[in-house]
Design a protein around this motif. Structure first.
Motif, PDB file in Angstrom:
ATOM      1  N   VAL A   1      -4.273   2.741   0.855  1.00  0.00           N
ATOM      2  CA  VAL A   1      -4.687   2.570  -0.536  1.00  0.00           C
ATOM      3  C   VAL A   1      -3.461   2.303  -1.391  1.00  0.00           C
ATOM      4  O   VAL A   1      -2.383   2.861  -1.154  1.00  0.00           O
ATOM      5  CB  VAL A   1      -5.431   3.820  -1.053  1.00  0.00           C
ATOM      6  CG1 VAL A   1      -5.639   3.754  -2.566  1.00  0.00           C
ATOM      7  CG2 VAL A   1      -6.774   3.968  -0.351  1.00  0.00           C
ATOM      8  N   ARG A   2      -3.650   1.447  -2.401  1.00  0.00           N
ATOM      9  CA  ARG A   2      -2.642   1.264  -3.445  1.00  0.00           C
ATOM     10  C   ARG A   2      -3.299   1.564  -4.789  1.00  0.00           C
ATOM     11  O   ARG A   2      -4.251   0.895  -5.187  1.00  0.00           O
ATOM     12  CB  ARG A   2      -2.097  -0.163  -3.447  1.00  0.00           C
ATOM     13  CG  ARG A   2      -1.173  -0.462  -4.643  1.00  0.00           C
ATOM     14  CD  ARG A   2       0.028   0.501  -4.659  1.00  0.00           C
ATOM     15  NE  ARG A   2       0.818   0.348  -5.862  1.00  0.00           N
ATOM     16  CZ  ARG A   2       1.845  -0.480  -5.975  1.00  0.00           C
ATOM     17  NH1 ARG A   2       2.174  -1.250  -4.961  1.00  0.00           N
ATOM     18  NH2 ARG A   2       2.524  -0.542  -7.097  1.00  0.00           N
ATOM     19  N   LEU A   3      -2.799   2.590  -5.470  1.00  0.00           N
ATOM     20  CA  LEU A   3      -3.304   2.922  -6.791  1.00  0.00           C
ATOM     21  C   LEU A   3      -2.715   1.941  -7.798  1.00  0.00           C
ATOM     22  O   LEU A   3      -1.499   1.801  -7.908  1.00  0.00           O
ATOM     23  CB  LEU A   3      -2.930   4.362  -7.159  1.00  0.00           C
ATOM     24  CG  LEU A   3      -3.489   5.446  -6.230  1.00  0.00           C
ATOM     25  CD1 LEU A   3      -3.021   6.821  -6.689  1.00  0.00           C
ATOM     26  CD2 LEU A   3      -5.008   5.395  -6.182  1.00  0.00           C
ATOM     27  N   GLU A   4      -3.593   1.285  -8.550  1.00  0.00           N
ATOM     28  CA  GLU A   4      -3.147   0.196  -9.425  1.00  0.00           C
ATOM     29  C   GLU A   4      -2.268   0.675 -10.572  1.00  0.00           C
ATOM     30  O   GLU A   4      -1.470  -0.084 -11.114  1.00  0.00           O
ATOM     31  CB  GLU A   4      -4.373  -0.534  -9.972  1.00  0.00           C
ATOM     32  CG  GLU A   4      -5.246  -1.127  -8.867  1.00  0.00           C
ATOM     33  CD  GLU A   4      -6.604  -1.548  -9.383  1.00  0.00           C
ATOM     34  OE1 GLU A   4      -6.659  -2.605 -10.039  1.00  0.00           O
ATOM     35  OE2 GLU A   4      -7.587  -0.832  -9.145  1.00  0.00           O
ATOM     36  N   MET A   5      -2.404   1.936 -10.965  1.00  0.00           N
ATOM     37  CA  MET A   5      -1.669   2.423 -12.132  1.00  0.00           C
ATOM     38  C   MET A   5      -0.205   2.728 -11.831  1.00  0.00           C
ATOM     39  O   MET A   5       0.590   2.915 -12.743  1.00  0.00           O
ATOM     40  CB  MET A   5      -2.340   3.686 -12.677  1.00  0.00           C
ATOM     41  CG  MET A   5      -2.239   4.889 -11.750  1.00  0.00           C
ATOM     42  SD  MET A   5      -3.038   6.360 -12.416  1.00  0.00           S
ATOM     43  CE  MET A   5      -4.748   5.877 -12.335  1.00  0.00           C
TER      44      MET A   5
ATOM     45  N   TYR B   1       0.865  -1.179   0.000  1.00  0.00           N
ATOM     46  CA  TYR B   1       0.000   0.000   0.000  1.00  0.00           C
ATOM     47  C   TYR B   1       0.904   1.232   0.000  1.00  0.00           C
ATOM     48  O   TYR B   1       2.053   1.176   0.444  1.00  0.00           O
ATOM     49  CB  TYR B   1      -0.926  -0.020   1.209  1.00  0.00           C
ATOM     50  CG  TYR B   1      -1.834  -1.232   1.205  1.00  0.00           C
ATOM     51  CD1 TYR B   1      -3.000  -1.238   0.455  1.00  0.00           C
ATOM     52  CD2 TYR B   1      -1.496  -2.381   1.917  1.00  0.00           C
ATOM     53  CE1 TYR B   1      -3.827  -2.363   0.425  1.00  0.00           C
ATOM     54  CE2 TYR B   1      -2.302  -3.504   1.892  1.00  0.00           C
ATOM     55  CZ  TYR B   1      -3.462  -3.493   1.141  1.00  0.00           C
ATOM     56  OH  TYR B   1      -4.263  -4.605   1.102  1.00  0.00           O
ATOM     57  N   GLU B   2       0.389   2.347  -0.506  1.00  0.00           N
ATOM     58  CA  GLU B   2       1.290   3.474  -0.726  1.00  0.00           C
ATOM     59  C   GLU B   2       0.903   4.761  -0.014  1.00  0.00           C
ATOM     60  O   GLU B   2       1.604   5.765  -0.158  1.00  0.00           O
ATOM     61  CB  GLU B   2       1.409   3.759  -2.222  1.00  0.00           C
ATOM     62  CG  GLU B   2       0.102   4.161  -2.882  1.00  0.00           C
ATOM     63  CD  GLU B   2       0.305   4.486  -4.352  1.00  0.00           C
ATOM     64  OE1 GLU B   2       1.123   5.376  -4.633  1.00  0.00           O
ATOM     65  OE2 GLU B   2      -0.348   3.855  -5.196  1.00  0.00           O
ATOM     66  N   MET B   3      -0.160   4.749   0.763  1.00  0.00           N
ATOM     67  CA  MET B   3      -0.537   5.983   1.456  1.00  0.00           C
ATOM     68  C   MET B   3      -1.320   5.667   2.718  1.00  0.00           C
ATOM     69  O   MET B   3      -2.000   4.638   2.804  1.00  0.00           O
ATOM     70  CB  MET B   3      -1.354   6.898   0.542  1.00  0.00           C
ATOM     71  CG  MET B   3      -2.692   6.335   0.128  1.00  0.00           C
ATOM     72  SD  MET B   3      -3.582   7.402  -1.045  1.00  0.00           S
ATOM     73  CE  MET B   3      -2.736   7.005  -2.572  1.00  0.00           C
ATOM     74  N   ILE B   4      -1.197   6.553   3.698  1.00  0.00           N
ATOM     75  CA  ILE B   4      -2.034   6.531   4.896  1.00  0.00           C
ATOM     76  C   ILE B   4      -2.926   7.761   4.825  1.00  0.00           C
ATOM     77  O   ILE B   4      -2.428   8.890   4.760  1.00  0.00           O
ATOM     78  CB  ILE B   4      -1.198   6.571   6.188  1.00  0.00           C
ATOM     79  CG1 ILE B   4      -0.214   5.405   6.238  1.00  0.00           C
ATOM     80  CG2 ILE B   4      -2.108   6.528   7.409  1.00  0.00           C
ATOM     81  CD1 ILE B   4       0.663   5.401   7.479  1.00  0.00           C
ATOM     82  N   ILE B   5      -4.229   7.544   4.839  1.00  0.00           N
ATOM     83  CA  ILE B   5      -5.175   8.643   4.651  1.00  0.00           C
ATOM     84  C   ILE B   5      -6.379   8.443   5.566  1.00  0.00           C
ATOM     85  O   ILE B   5      -6.590   7.350   6.103  1.00  0.00           O
ATOM     86  CB  ILE B   5      -5.651   8.719   3.177  1.00  0.00           C
ATOM     87  CG1 ILE B   5      -6.170   7.348   2.724  1.00  0.00           C
ATOM     88  CG2 ILE B   5      -4.532   9.195   2.267  1.00  0.00           C
ATOM     89  CD1 ILE B   5      -6.688   7.318   1.302  1.00  0.00           C
TER      90      ILE B   5
END
Length: 266
Positions: free
Chosen positions: A253-257, A223-227
């Motif tokens: 969240v991990r953005l697939e792109m 995952y790439e962010m803490i929000i």
């Protein structure tokens, strides 16, 4: 607790350890309010005013006046001035924050101007002055490393400070399951890139990476962010690529792109 105003910096030490650093500060009214957590005041204010660094001590009835800087950079020259009014010589030693002795000498009657370089562990160093009977007085001073740029023209002197403050504004501290997770900023990709800068002054550079390793998806992606849970990014992806942590009121969240996180984490 010791509060030191040094150039455009304010440093707070507790038991010899630095707990607070404020850089590029321009004081107004010579007072600093300290707020923590949800904004409640931990201390009403610190009064910052010019200090008389010369202090008087007494050793077996003899008066000594000692002037030591509050803050010293390691390996850089600084001066200690000692006014000794007694007839008999006194011995002195300098010790680092771990108690390791790195200099000793003798004080004669009159003014003793010592040109010193601080060595050893950072933290509270001590000047110890003792007589032949073994009586000792201790004068503490702080030794701490702060990177800076100094030029003859002064044109670039604020460059490093300004760059550092830009990065420090991205600092976020999350409390997750009772542990502090520090991020710069809350996106893992930027956190890793900004680490090239803040690794030189921040003490915590591991907690965020350790946390994302802990919650790594079984398929191997990160995952790439803490929000916040209501952040719009949680709606951009399928459920597989998000975690809603209701206990800590956070989401991941991990953005697939975007496909470089695994490379950066490697």
């Amino acid at each position: 607790m010791r509060v030191i105003h040094h150039r455009r910096e304010i440093l707070v030490y507790l038991n010899g350890k630095r707990y607070l650093y404020l850089g590029n500060i321009k004081l107004e009214g010579k007072k600093v309010g300290l707020r923590v957590g949800d904004g409640k005041s931990a201390f009403s204010s610190f009064s910052i005013r010019p200090l008389n660094l010369e202090k008087e001590y007494e050793l077996n009835g003899e008066k000594l006046r000692v002037e030591v800087p509050l803050l010293v950079q390691p390996l850089e020259s600084f001066k200690i001035k000692i006014r000794h009014r007694g007839e008999k010589p006194l011995n002195f030693i300098l010790c680092d924050a771990n108690g390791f002795e790195y200099l000793r000498g003798t004080l004669r009657k009159g003014i003793n101007d010592l040109n010193i370089r601080a060595f050893g562990a950072l933290g509270t160093h001590k000047l110890k002055i003792k007589d032949k009977r073994g009586k000792v007085i201790e004068v503490p001073f702080e030794v701490d490393a702060n990177s800076q740029i100094e030029t003859e023209s002064g044109l670039w002197d604020q460059l490093f400070s300004n760059l550092r403050e830009t990065i420090k504004k991205d600092r976020f501290l999350f409390t997750i399951d009772g542990k502090t997770v520090a991020m710069n900023p809350s996106w893992l990709r930027d956190h890793i890139h900004e680490m090239k800068g803040y690794k030189w002054w921040e003490e915590d550079v591991r907690s965020a990476l350790d946390h994302f390793l802990k919650i790594q998806h079984p398929e191997g992606f990160f995952y790439e962010m803490i929000i916040p849970p209501n952040d719009p990014h949680t709606t951009f992806v399928d459920s597989k690529y998000r975690i809603i942590d209701e206990k800590n009121n956070l989401a991941y969240v991990r953005l697939e792109m975007e496909a470089d996180i695994e490379y950066l984490m490697g």
